[in-house]
Motif scaffolding. Structure first.
Motif, mmCIF file in Angstrom:
data_model
loop_
_atom_site.group_PDB
_atom_site.id
_atom_site.type_symbol
_atom_site.label_atom_id
_atom_site.label_comp_id
_atom_site.label_asym_id
_atom_site.label_seq_id
_atom_site.Cartn_x
_atom_site.Cartn_y
_atom_site.Cartn_z
ATOM 1 N N PRO A 49 0.843 -1.200 0.000
ATOM 2 C CA PRO A 49 0.000 0.000 0.000
ATOM 3 C C PRO A 49 0.884 1.258 0.000
ATOM 4 O O PRO A 49 1.516 1.586 1.000
ATOM 5 C CB PRO A 49 -0.785 -0.120 1.309
ATOM 6 C CG PRO A 49 0.112 -0.910 2.215
ATOM 7 C CD PRO A 49 0.889 -1.844 1.328
ATOM 8 N N THR A 50 0.945 1.933 -1.120
ATOM 9 C CA THR A 50 1.860 3.067 -1.242
ATOM 10 C C THR A 50 1.120 4.396 -1.263
ATOM 11 O O THR A 50 -0.078 4.473 -1.555
ATOM 12 C CB THR A 50 2.699 2.954 -2.521
ATOM 13 O OG1 THR A 50 1.830 2.913 -3.657
ATOM 14 C CG2 THR A 50 3.566 1.711 -2.497
ATOM 15 N N TRP A 51 1.836 5.451 -0.954
ATOM 16 C CA TRP A 51 1.363 6.814 -1.115
ATOM 17 C C TRP A 51 2.497 7.629 -1.736
ATOM 18 O O TRP A 51 3.667 7.224 -1.687
ATOM 19 C CB TRP A 51 0.928 7.422 0.227
ATOM 20 C CG TRP A 51 2.011 7.501 1.268
ATOM 21 C CD1 TRP A 51 2.359 6.546 2.179
ATOM 22 C CD2 TRP A 51 2.907 8.593 1.491
ATOM 23 N NE1 TRP A 51 3.406 6.964 2.953
ATOM 24 C CE2 TRP A 51 3.766 8.231 2.565
ATOM 25 C CE3 TRP A 51 3.056 9.848 0.911
ATOM 26 C CZ2 TRP A 51 4.756 9.077 3.058
ATOM 27 C CZ3 TRP A 51 4.047 10.693 1.404
ATOM 28 C CH2 TRP A 51 4.883 10.296 2.457
ATOM 29 N N THR A 52 2.170 8.744 -2.347
ATOM 30 C CA THR A 52 3.185 9.582 -2.989
ATOM 31 C C THR A 52 3.018 11.036 -2.563
ATOM 32 O O THR A 52 1.919 11.478 -2.207
ATOM 33 C CB THR A 52 3.110 9.501 -4.522
ATOM 34 O OG1 THR A 52 1.839 10.010 -4.959
ATOM 35 C CG2 THR A 52 3.274 8.068 -5.006
ATOM 36 N N ALA A 53 4.116 11.769 -2.614
ATOM 37 C CA ALA A 53 4.105 13.202 -2.320
ATOM 38 C C ALA A 53 5.232 13.857 -3.107
ATOM 39 O O ALA A 53 6.279 13.236 -3.342
ATOM 40 C CB ALA A 53 4.277 13.465 -0.831
ATOM 41 N N PRO A 220 2.996 9.612 6.140
ATOM 42 C CA PRO A 220 3.195 10.919 5.500
ATOM 43 C C PRO A 220 3.985 11.905 6.355
ATOM 44 O O PRO A 220 4.719 12.741 5.822
ATOM 45 C CB PRO A 220 1.764 11.401 5.251
ATOM 46 C CG PRO A 220 0.994 10.138 5.030
ATOM 47 C CD PRO A 220 1.571 9.167 6.010
ATOM 48 N N SER A 221 3.854 11.821 7.682
ATOM 49 C CA SER A 221 4.636 12.718 8.537
ATOM 50 C C SER A 221 6.131 12.436 8.403
ATOM 51 O O SER A 221 6.951 13.370 8.348
ATOM 52 C CB SER A 221 4.210 12.564 10.000
ATOM 53 O OG SER A 221 4.344 11.208 10.427
ATOM 54 N N HIS A 222 6.497 11.147 8.321
ATOM 55 C CA HIS A 222 7.911 10.790 8.140
ATOM 56 C C HIS A 222 8.395 11.219 6.750
ATOM 57 O O HIS A 222 9.451 11.836 6.610
ATOM 58 C CB HIS A 222 8.114 9.272 8.270
ATOM 59 C CG HIS A 222 7.580 8.695 9.527
ATOM 60 N ND1 HIS A 222 6.733 7.603 9.543
ATOM 61 C CD2 HIS A 222 7.737 9.048 10.820
ATOM 62 C CE1 HIS A 222 6.416 7.294 10.780
ATOM 63 N NE2 HIS A 222 7.003 8.162 11.586
ATOM 64 N N GLY A 223 7.620 10.860 5.729
ATOM 65 C CA GLY A 223 8.027 11.157 4.359
ATOM 66 C C GLY A 223 8.055 12.643 4.072
ATOM 67 O O GLY A 223 8.936 13.129 3.359
ATOM 68 N N GLY A 224 7.089 13.387 4.611
ATOM 69 C CA GLY A 224 7.063 14.826 4.395
ATOM 70 C C GLY A 224 8.272 15.515 5.002
ATOM 71 O O GLY A 224 8.881 16.395 4.381
ATOM 72 N N ALA A 225 8.630 15.109 6.206
ATOM 73 C CA ALA A 225 9.814 15.689 6.856
ATOM 74 C C ALA A 225 11.078 15.355 6.076
ATOM 75 O O ALA A 225 11.984 16.188 5.933
ATOM 76 C CB ALA A 225 9.915 15.191 8.293
#
Length: 243
Positions: A49-53, A220-225
C-alpha cells in the motif's frame, strides 16, 4: 533486482501483417531480466500500500556550483543519503510484520540500459560519502551496467532507491520502489520556471522530487519531513558540496 543483465533480443519476434485497424502487430518475447522486472514490479503494486508526495525544489545555486564529474543526480543522492540518516523511518521497510530500519543509507540508482533493462546498482553509504565519490561510483556502475558487467554485489544491501528521469524526461513522475525497500525518490527533469525569491519573481532552475513510500512503514509525517530536508539541503547546497 540483481537479476542477470542479459540484453539478448529474442529471435522469435512475430510480425502479423493481416488487415487490422491497428496496423501491423509485432509480438516480442521479453528477456529473462525483463520478465523478472515485470513480475517484481507487479508484485509490489499488488501487495504494497503506497502513497506519494512531491516537492518542487530550487536548484539554481546547486547546478551553478557543480564541478568535475558531479551531476544533479549525484547531488540528489548525496542529499537523500544525509536526510535518510536523519529520518530513519524512511531508511527502512516493512518486513515480516515488523518495521526494520538501517543505520547506513545505501541508495539503489535506477539505470535504464538502452530501454531494454533496468539495472539497480547501489551507491553505498550515501549519507557519508562526499559528492565526488558518489559521482565516481555513479559513472562506474552506469558504464558497467551498459556493458552488462554488473555483478550481484554491485546491487546488494539497498535501503532506498533513486530514479532519475533524465534531462529529457517528464517534469514529474512517481516510481515503483524496488522490492525490499520502503521508499524511493523520483527525480524529474530540471526546468527553468518562475520562482519567488524574496519579494521578486525570477527565473530559476527547478526540479520536482516525488517520494513513493510503503504506508505500513513510512507515514506521510515521516516522508514529508524527509522531503523537506532533502529540499533544504539542495536549496542551500553547502553541506551537499562539502568535501
Amino acid at each position: 533486482m540483481s537479476e542477470p543483465t542479459d540484453l539478448v533480443t529474442p529471435s522469435s519476434d512475430v510480425s502479423v501483417t493481416e488487415g487490422t485497424k491497428r496496423g501491423t502487430a509485432t509480438s516480442r518475447i521479453p528477456t529473462r531480466t525483463q520478465t523478472a522486472i515485470a513480475r517484481r514490479m507487479a508484485e509490489v503494486r499488488a501487495t504494497v500500500p503506497t502513497w506519494t508526495a512531491t516537492v518542487d525544489v530550487d536548484v539554481e545555486e546547486l547546478t551553478v556550483a557543480l564541478t568535475g564529474d558531479a551531476r544533479l543526480v549525484d547531488a540528489v543522492a548525496r542529499a537523500a543519503g544525509l536526510a535518510l540518516l536523519r529520518h530513519e523511518r524512511v531508511n527502512g521497510a516493512w518486513r515480516d510484520g515488523r518495521i526494520e530500519t538501517w543505520s547506513q543509507a545505501n541508495i539503489a540508482l535506477a539505470v535504464d540500459v538502452e530501454g531494454e533493462n533496468i539495472a539497480l546498482p547501489t551507491l553505498f553509504d550515501a549519507g557519508t560519502q562526499p559528492l565526488a565519490a558518489l559521482a565516481a561510483r555513479r559513472l562506474d556502475v552506469t558504464q558497467r551496467a551498459h556493458e552488462g558487467a554488473l555483478r550481484a554485489p554491485d546491487s546488494a544491501g539497498t535501503t532506498f532507491a533513486l530514479i532519475d528521469g533524465g534531462p529529457d524526461g517528464a517534469d514529474r513522475f512517481d516510481a515503483i520502489m524496488p522490492p525490499g525497500t520502503g521508499a524511493c525518490l523520483a527525480l524529474g527533469a530540471p526546468r527553468r520556471r518562475p520562482w519567488v525569491v524574496g519579494e521578486q519573481i525570477v527565473p530559476r532552475t527547478v526540479v520536482a522530487l516525488t517520494l513513493t513510500a510503503d504506508h505500513r512503514a513510512v507515514y506521510p509525517s515521516h516522508g514529508g519531513a524527509f522531503l523537506r530536508e532533502v529540499a533544504r539541503l539542495l536549496e542551500d547546497p553547502r553541506e551537499v558540496l562539502a568535501a
